[in-house]
Design an enzyme around this catalytic site. Structure first.
Site, PDB file in Angstrom:
ATOM      1  N   ARG A   1       0.827  -1.218   0.000  1.00 56.61           N
ATOM      2  CA  ARG A   1       0.000   0.000   0.000  1.00 56.61           C
ATOM      3  C   ARG A   1       0.856   1.261   0.000  1.00 56.61           C
ATOM      4  O   ARG A   1       0.566   2.212  -0.722  1.00 56.61           O
ATOM      5  CB  ARG A   1      -0.957  -0.024   1.195  1.00 56.61           C
TER       6      ARG A   1
ATOM      7  N   TYR B   1      -6.195  -0.801  -6.878  1.00 58.63           N
ATOM      8  CA  TYR B   1      -5.559  -2.015  -6.362  1.00 58.63           C
ATOM      9  C   TYR B   1      -4.888  -1.785  -5.016  1.00 58.63           C
ATOM     10  O   TYR B   1      -4.627  -0.672  -4.620  1.00 58.63           O
ATOM     11  CB  TYR B   1      -4.632  -2.681  -7.367  1.00 58.63           C
ATOM     12  N   GLU B   2      -4.650  -2.909  -4.321  1.00 58.69           N
ATOM     13  CA  GLU B   2      -4.173  -2.915  -2.929  1.00 58.69           C
ATOM     14  C   GLU B   2      -5.139  -2.173  -1.996  1.00 58.69           C
ATOM     15  O   GLU B   2      -4.731  -1.550  -1.023  1.00 58.69           O
ATOM     16  CB  GLU B   2      -2.761  -2.324  -2.823  1.00 58.69           C
ATOM     17  N   GLY B   3      -6.406  -2.264  -2.311  1.00 53.11           N
ATOM     18  CA  GLY B   3      -7.434  -1.637  -1.477  1.00 53.11           C
ATOM     19  C   GLY B   3      -7.866  -0.310  -2.041  1.00 53.11           C
ATOM     20  O   GLY B   3      -7.079   0.628  -2.137  1.00 53.11           O
TER      21      GLY B   3
END
Length: 596
Positions: free
Chosen positions: A297, A441-443
């Site tokens: 992140r 992406y990655e949350g």
């Protein structure tokens, strides 16, 4: 075509003048991280990114990746493999990795400018080594020693790359719903069966082996997220002694056709009884997953920063060269047939917005990276915990704000070009397309907002917020008698107090209505981001005043800070108003009435 030159002057300013990393390195006993070494690392990283990666950016966008459905192989864009060999030979993948596993053992924070430069030069290429860092971090903190010796050393050297195989077609972010199975084989290995999607660098031709870290369920796993375990599943089987064996029972089932980052292989990965090794304890894979994901992140936040920087550099150059009409107050360049568009207030608004968000965001993200070093190497448990609390609080802010600001900055930069920005020739539309994925992406941004509001603030009782507010308070007290900084310190102190009061107010209302958390989360995230950037801009002006930088540089910092406080910090007013309105405006409309 867009170009890129690493902004070494401002990178060094952020590291040495604003953050004073030299003092931190001495305190943390990084004896090999002296100024001469750090400068050499930055210079060589800039050379690699400017001359090797940046020229491949458009090549990769046009070529994409080639997927062979017969054998599931993926071919990367021309030049990508050679660039990766240079990257590995230079030891860049192990910059901050422990020397015990083949790394350089340098501070983690030095990896932040490296990531920024790589992402600005060639984001799609940068995705191939990106998740190797997440996989390496999970192995370092949760793996057995033999797993570190066999797999981690290969990831650090760059001989192999790593992936994070988390989500599945039916579950998205809700990993408690995943169905991938892990059956014990009775010999210390497991057979992994299932399908994972959106796997960055799941298949490619850059390295002979790929180390997949896969979330799966053991037969006796409890339902939900508490039943998740993590497994090492290499593309080619690897024995405990490191010997590489036959091709494992997994393959790339497809590659996604995407809006941007065309040269990054985003794969569907099918596991059909593939041999894997358990990492850590059964059913405890969630902790290892978050180790991977938090590393990734912060890395994705750096992608937003890097794209913003590249877009800004090109928009600034174009705005100085493009002649069109005259300044409203009269010709500024009378010898020319028209003035350059940089004289226009609206063009300056866009350029200054980019400059303010980039330079403030650079200090914010590098500071977060420094907390990794303190949390790992701090002299006392209290120091390490405080850094870990602050890092946890800053991670969703860095990820969400820097990526959303990346979308904003690439939009502004493209807009400076007018219609020419929409044409592929100038490369601006590629930057805008590439930036869009970083918020997903990655949350997603919404997930980051819920993490910040629900977990990092409410569940953890604002531990990280208290640390950050302490930094703000200390700075304001130190500068209380500095008339040259009064124009920044006073509003910063006021916003910090408002931030604290707003947080308490949300928490109090949430006690009677849990919907308050979800309703406030998005606006609270950006409120927090803008106040945090105000702190870093005030500190940047103070650092510039005390530095040996040229006067023009000092003046530019001060004027950009003035722009930020006058034009961007007031965005907090709208975010606060939205928070104060509560959940009702969001929830009052009946679901059936959305199409009424």
């Amino acid at each position: 075509m867009s170009s890129y030159s690493a902004p070494l002057r401002d990178i060094r300013f952020a590291l040495f003048d604003v953050l004073d990393v030299e003092s931190s390195f001495r305190h943390l006993r990084f004896d090999d991280a002296g100024r001469e070494t750090v400068d050499a690392v930055l210079d060589e990283a800039a050379r690699f990114c400017d001359t090797v990666l940046a020229p491949l950016n458009r090549v990769g966008d046009e070529f994409g990746v080639r997927y062979d459905k017969d054998d599931g192989s993926v071919t990367t864009a021309p030049g990508f493999r050679d660039a990766y060999v240079q990257f590995s030979d230079g030891g860049w993948g192990g910059l901050a990795a422990p020397t015990a596993y083949g790394g350089m053992g340098l501070p983690h924070v030095l990896g932040m400018p490296l990531e920024e430069m790589i992402d600005a030069a060639n984001l799609a290429w940068g995705n191939f080594p990106l998740l190797s860092h997440g996989a390496a971090s999970a192995l370092l903190h949760h793996g057995e020693e033999w797993q570190r010796e066999v797999f981690l050393t290969k990831l650090v050297s760059g001989e192999w790359t790593g992936t994070m195989c988390l989500t599945e077609p039916h579950c998205g972010t809700d990993l408690g719903l995943l169905k991938t199975r892990a059956e014990p084989n009775g010999d210390g290995t497991h057979s992994i069966t299932g399908t994972k999607i959106f796997i960055t660098a799941g298949e490619h031709d850059l390295t002979p082996n790929i180390v997949h870290l896969v979330l799966a369920r053991l037969p006796d796993a409890p339902a939900g997220s508490k039943g998740i375990s993590l497994f090492i599943v290499p593309k080619f089987q690897v024995a405990r002694d490191g010997a590489q064996g036959a091709r494992n029972a997994l393959r790339c089932g497809a590659v996604e056709h995407k809006m941007g980052i065309h040269a990054s292989a985003t794969c569907v990965m099918n596991f059909d009884g593939a041999q894997g090794y358990l990492i850590g304890q059964p059913h405890k894979g969630l902790a290892a997953m978050f180790t991977m994901m938090n590393t990734a992140r912060i890395g994705v936040g750096m992608q937003g920063l890097g794209l913003s920087e590249r877009a800004y550099q090109n928009a600034l150059r174009y705005s100085r060269e493009r002649l069109q009409s005259r300044a409203l107050s009269g010709a500024k360049f009378p010898a020319k047939p028209a003035d350059p568009i940089i004289v226009q207030p609206d063009v300056r608004r866009m350029l200054l917005t980019c400059k303010a968000l980039i330079e403030g965001g650079r200090a914010l993200s590098y500071h977060a990276g420094l907390q990794v070093d303190i949390a790992t190497h701090g002299a006392s448990e209290a120091e390490r915990k405080q850094a870990d609390d602050l890092l946890g609080f800053l991670t969703p802010i860095v990820k969400a704000c820097l990526t959303e600001w990346g979308v904003e900055c690439t939009y502004h930069a493209l807009q400076c070009y007018g219609g020419h920005g929409y044409i592929a020739e100038h490369g601006m539309e590629q930057l805008a397309r590439d930036a869009r994925i970083t918020t997903l992406y990655e949350g997603t941004t919404g997930i980051q907002a819920l993490d910040l509001m629900g977990r990092k603030t409410m569940q953890l009782q604002g531990a990280g917020l208290k640390v950050f507010l302490g930094l703000v308070q200390s700075f304001c007290e130190e500068q209380a008698g500095n008339d040259a900084l009064a124009e920044f310190v006073a509003p910063l102190r006021e916003k910090a107090g408002e931030w604290q009061a707003l947080t308490l107010s949300i928490g109090k209302r949430a006690m009677s209505d849990p919907e308050e958390i979800g309703a406030a989360a998005y606006d609270y995230l950006f409120y927090s981001g803008y106040v945090a950037l105000a702190y870093w801009w005030a500190r940047s002006v103070a650092a510039a005043d005390d530095s040996s930088q040229p006067q023009a540089f000092k003046d530019a910092k001060r004027e950009t800070a003035r722009f930020y406080f006058a034009r961007l910090l007031p965005r907090t007013l709208a975010h606060k108003a939205a928070i104060d309105s509560g959940p009702a405006p969001l929830l009052a409309l009946d679901e059936a009435a959305f199409d009424a």
